[in-house]
Motif scaffolding. Structure first.
Motif, mmCIF file in Angstrom:
data_model
loop_
_atom_site.group_PDB
_atom_site.id
_atom_site.type_symbol
_atom_site.label_atom_id
_atom_site.label_comp_id
_atom_site.label_asym_id
_atom_site.label_seq_id
_atom_site.Cartn_x
_atom_site.Cartn_y
_atom_site.Cartn_z
ATOM 1 N N VAL A 12 0.839 -1.209 0.000
ATOM 2 C CA VAL A 12 0.000 0.000 0.000
ATOM 3 C C VAL A 12 0.869 1.252 0.000
ATOM 4 O O VAL A 12 0.619 2.210 -0.748
ATOM 5 C CB VAL A 12 -0.950 0.003 1.223
ATOM 6 N N ILE A 13 1.917 1.248 0.812
ATOM 7 C CA ILE A 13 2.816 2.403 0.900
ATOM 8 C C ILE A 13 3.527 2.639 -0.432
ATOM 9 O O ILE A 13 3.664 3.781 -0.888
ATOM 10 C CB ILE A 13 3.836 2.201 2.036
ATOM 11 N N LEU A 14 3.992 1.569 -1.075
ATOM 12 C CA LEU A 14 4.704 1.706 -2.348
ATOM 13 C C LEU A 14 3.788 2.279 -3.433
ATOM 14 O O LEU A 14 4.190 3.175 -4.189
ATOM 15 C CB LEU A 14 5.250 0.338 -2.783
ATOM 16 N N VAL A 15 2.555 1.785 -3.522
ATOM 17 C CA VAL A 15 1.600 2.298 -4.503
ATOM 18 C C VAL A 15 1.247 3.746 -4.189
ATOM 19 O O VAL A 15 1.202 4.611 -5.080
ATOM 20 C CB VAL A 15 0.328 1.423 -4.527
ATOM 21 N N ALA A 16 1.005 4.033 -2.905
ATOM 22 C CA ALA A 16 0.633 5.384 -2.495
ATOM 23 C C ALA A 16 1.741 6.382 -2.803
ATOM 24 O O ALA A 16 1.474 7.525 -3.198
ATOM 25 C CB ALA A 16 0.314 5.403 -1.004
ATOM 26 N N ALA A 17 2.994 5.960 -2.631
ATOM 27 C CA ALA A 17 4.118 6.854 -2.905
ATOM 28 C C ALA A 17 4.158 7.245 -4.380
ATOM 29 O O ALA A 17 4.416 8.410 -4.720
ATOM 30 C CB ALA A 17 5.432 6.183 -2.504
ATOM 31 N N GLU A 18 3.906 6.303 -5.266
ATOM 32 C CA GLU A 18 3.859 6.600 -6.697
ATOM 33 C C GLU A 18 2.754 7.615 -7.003
ATOM 34 O O GLU A 18 2.950 8.573 -7.751
ATOM 35 C CB GLU A 18 3.634 5.317 -7.495
ATOM 36 N N VAL A 19 1.571 7.408 -6.417
ATOM 37 C CA VAL A 19 0.436 8.307 -6.638
ATOM 38 C C VAL A 19 0.755 9.697 -6.102
ATOM 39 O O VAL A 19 0.506 10.715 -6.758
ATOM 40 C CB VAL A 19 -0.834 7.743 -5.953
ATOM 41 N N PHE A 20 1.334 9.761 -4.909
ATOM 42 C CA PHE A 20 1.642 11.036 -4.260
ATOM 43 C C PHE A 20 2.714 11.806 -5.028
ATOM 44 O O PHE A 20 2.578 13.004 -5.293
ATOM 45 C CB PHE A 20 2.097 10.769 -2.826
ATOM 46 N N LEU A 197 -3.516 14.144 -4.970
ATOM 47 C CA LEU A 197 -2.568 14.380 -3.886
ATOM 48 C C LEU A 197 -3.151 13.899 -2.559
ATOM 49 O O LEU A 197 -2.479 13.200 -1.778
ATOM 50 C CB LEU A 197 -2.238 15.873 -3.804
ATOM 51 N N VAL A 198 -4.404 14.246 -2.307
ATOM 52 C CA VAL A 198 -5.071 13.830 -1.072
ATOM 53 C C VAL A 198 -5.232 12.309 -1.045
ATOM 54 O O VAL A 198 -5.028 11.668 0.002
ATOM 55 C CB VAL A 198 -6.443 14.526 -0.942
ATOM 56 N N LEU A 199 -5.575 11.722 -2.186
ATOM 57 C CA LEU A 199 -5.711 10.272 -2.280
ATOM 58 C C LEU A 199 -4.394 9.579 -1.957
ATOM 59 O O LEU A 199 -4.342 8.634 -1.161
ATOM 60 C CB LEU A 199 -6.186 9.881 -3.684
ATOM 61 N N GLY A 200 -3.305 10.046 -2.578
ATOM 62 C CA GLY A 200 -1.998 9.450 -2.324
ATOM 63 C C GLY A 200 -1.560 9.622 -0.884
ATOM 64 O O GLY A 200 -1.034 8.685 -0.253
ATOM 65 N N LEU A 201 -1.777 10.822 -0.332
ATOM 66 C CA LEU A 201 -1.383 11.095 1.045
ATOM 67 C C LEU A 201 -2.198 10.251 2.022
ATOM 68 O O LEU A 201 -1.660 9.712 2.998
ATOM 69 C CB LEU A 201 -1.570 12.585 1.349
ATOM 70 N N LEU A 203 -3.516 7.322 1.424
ATOM 71 C CA LEU A 203 -3.021 5.947 1.351
ATOM 72 C C LEU A 203 -1.677 5.800 2.069
ATOM 73 O O LEU A 203 -1.417 4.777 2.712
ATOM 74 C CB LEU A 203 -2.878 5.524 -0.115
ATOM 75 N N LEU A 204 -0.815 6.829 1.963
ATOM 76 C CA LEU A 204 0.471 6.797 2.664
ATOM 77 C C LEU A 204 0.272 6.716 4.165
ATOM 78 O O LEU A 204 0.901 5.900 4.848
ATOM 79 C CB LEU A 204 1.291 8.055 2.322
ATOM 80 N N VAL A 205 -0.598 7.569 4.681
ATOM 81 C CA VAL A 205 -0.849 7.598 6.122
ATOM 82 C C VAL A 205 -1.467 6.277 6.585
ATOM 83 O O VAL A 205 -1.042 5.691 7.582
ATOM 84 C CB VAL A 205 -1.758 8.777 6.500
ATOM 85 N N ALA A 206 -2.473 5.789 5.835
ATOM 86 C CA ALA A 206 -3.133 4.538 6.197
ATOM 87 C C ALA A 206 -2.152 3.363 6.164
ATOM 88 O O ALA A 206 -2.134 2.516 7.072
ATOM 89 C CB ALA A 206 -4.307 4.275 5.251
ATOM 90 N N GLY A 207 -1.329 3.314 5.110
ATOM 91 C CA GLY A 207 -0.353 2.233 5.003
ATOM 92 C C GLY A 207 0.674 2.273 6.116
ATOM 93 O O GLY A 207 1.014 1.243 6.712
ATOM 94 N N ALA A 208 1.179 3.480 6.408
ATOM 95 C CA ALA A 208 2.187 3.617 7.469
ATOM 96 C C ALA A 208 1.601 3.296 8.836
ATOM 97 O O ALA A 208 2.237 2.631 9.658
ATOM 98 C CB ALA A 208 2.762 5.029 7.461
#
Length: 333
Positions: A12-20, A197-201, A203-208
């Motif tokens: 999830v973090i890896l995908v979110a980082a790409e989106v962000f 940006l909000v979507l990626g962020l 996902l980053l927060v949720a994954g972390a």
């Protein structure tokens, strides 16, 4: 199941980082700002949310044991800069080792990177000094806390002020490829950039946060204390957004964004979070904590020294990684 859960949150973090990263590049290009502002302010603060939440939640809404809450809070506050200045920076060297070689060079915009390191060294040095102020000296501690916040305010002003000249010198933020939402038929404009940006962020927060929860469950299995968990284990998870974002950028030869993402987060976490720790926790020089601060300052000073010499090579960041390994070995022994 625990290790499978950890692996899932890592994906999830890896995908979110790409989106962000994709959305952030388009935002920087749209606003016509420098890579320094995009990396050191926007990306750094955005991806610092997971590790910022850990000490705040521990201090204000932790367990019923106040001492444990304070240990987790202090460890998380100091563990993040330790991880960024050592392990996170060293990972950049391995990300480009095949293409650039051991003697290869990094080419970040130097004035911004130098500014980041100068501010961090001053602020974190003050945080170290504050550990020797008696806990009942609330006035002096309040002065230090206010000073840390003021330092970050000046840092933001100077970074933004330098943006226009850097853009004119060819350091403007440029997006690489179309925005992901555009690939599914959604037009690229400020509203959709913010949406992605909000979507990626998110996902980053949720994954972390999910990764942190899994690591906390693993702590009893590993048999380590709450302080060591927050100093050495939790930051590995909470710093994943910065690590992944910076590796993506460094592999695309966007060195300014890659370094700014890490060093900008160091300034953010070396000023505002210690201000909270100085005010709300005992903030005393326990051996593990004080050694962590010293290692962090040595790692940051090493990077600053290499910048001053005018050549930042791939192998230089191996020293930062070696400092983390040495600290880890000392704590485990």
């Amino acid at each position: 199941m625990l290790w499978l859960e950890l692996f899932g949150f890592l994906i999830v973090i890896l995908v979110a980082a790409e989106v962000f990263v994709n959305a952030l590049e388009h935002l920087g290009e749209k606003l016509k700002i420098s890579e320094g502002v995009t990396g050191s302010l926007f990306a750094a603060v955005g991806t610092a949310l997971p590790e910022t939440m850990v000490p705040l939640l521990a201090i204000f809404a932790g367990t019923t044991d106040a001492a444990v809450n304070q240990e987790i809070g202090v460890g998380a506050i100091l563990g993040a800069p330790l991880m960024l200045s050592t392990l996170s920076l060293s990972l950049l060297s391995f990300a480009v080792l095949k293409k650039r070689g051991v003697q290869g060079h990094y080419n970040p915009e130097r004035t911004g990177l130098t500014r980041d390191m100068n501010f961090f060294l001053v602020a974190f040095g003050l945080a170290c000094t504050a550990m020797f102020i008696p806990h009942d000296n609330t006035t002096m501690r309040a002065v230090f806390s206010f000073g840390m916040v003021f330092i970050y305010f000046i840092y933001v002003l100077m970074t933004i002020r330098a943006s226009a000249n850097l853009v004119n010198d060819g350091h403007a933020t440029e997006a690489e490829g179309a925005m992901f939402l555009n690939k599914v038929g959604i037009p690229t404009n400020m509203a959709t950039i913010i949406l992605q940006l909000v979507l990626g962020l998110g996902l980053l927060v949720a994954g972390a946060e999910g990764f942190i929860h899994g690591i906390q469950q693993a702590a009893p299995i590993l048999g380590i204390s709450a302080l060591l968990l927050s100093l050495m284990i939790v930051p590995i998870a909470t710093e994943l957004p910065e690590k992944v974002n910076s590796i993506l950028w460094i592999r695309r030869h966007k060195d300014t964004l890659a370094f700014g993402n890490i060093t900008g987060a160091m300034v953010f976490q070396g000023t505002l979070l210690p201000a909270i720790g100085i005010s709300l926790t005992p903030w005393t020089p326990q051996p593990a904590v004080f050694m962590g601060i010293v290692v962090t300052l040595i790692a940051a000073a090493w990077l600053r020294l290499m910048l001053a010499r005018g050549q930042l090579r791939v192998w230089h960041l191996w020293v930062n990684g070696a400092l983390y390994v040495a600290y880890l070995a000392a704590m485990l022994l």
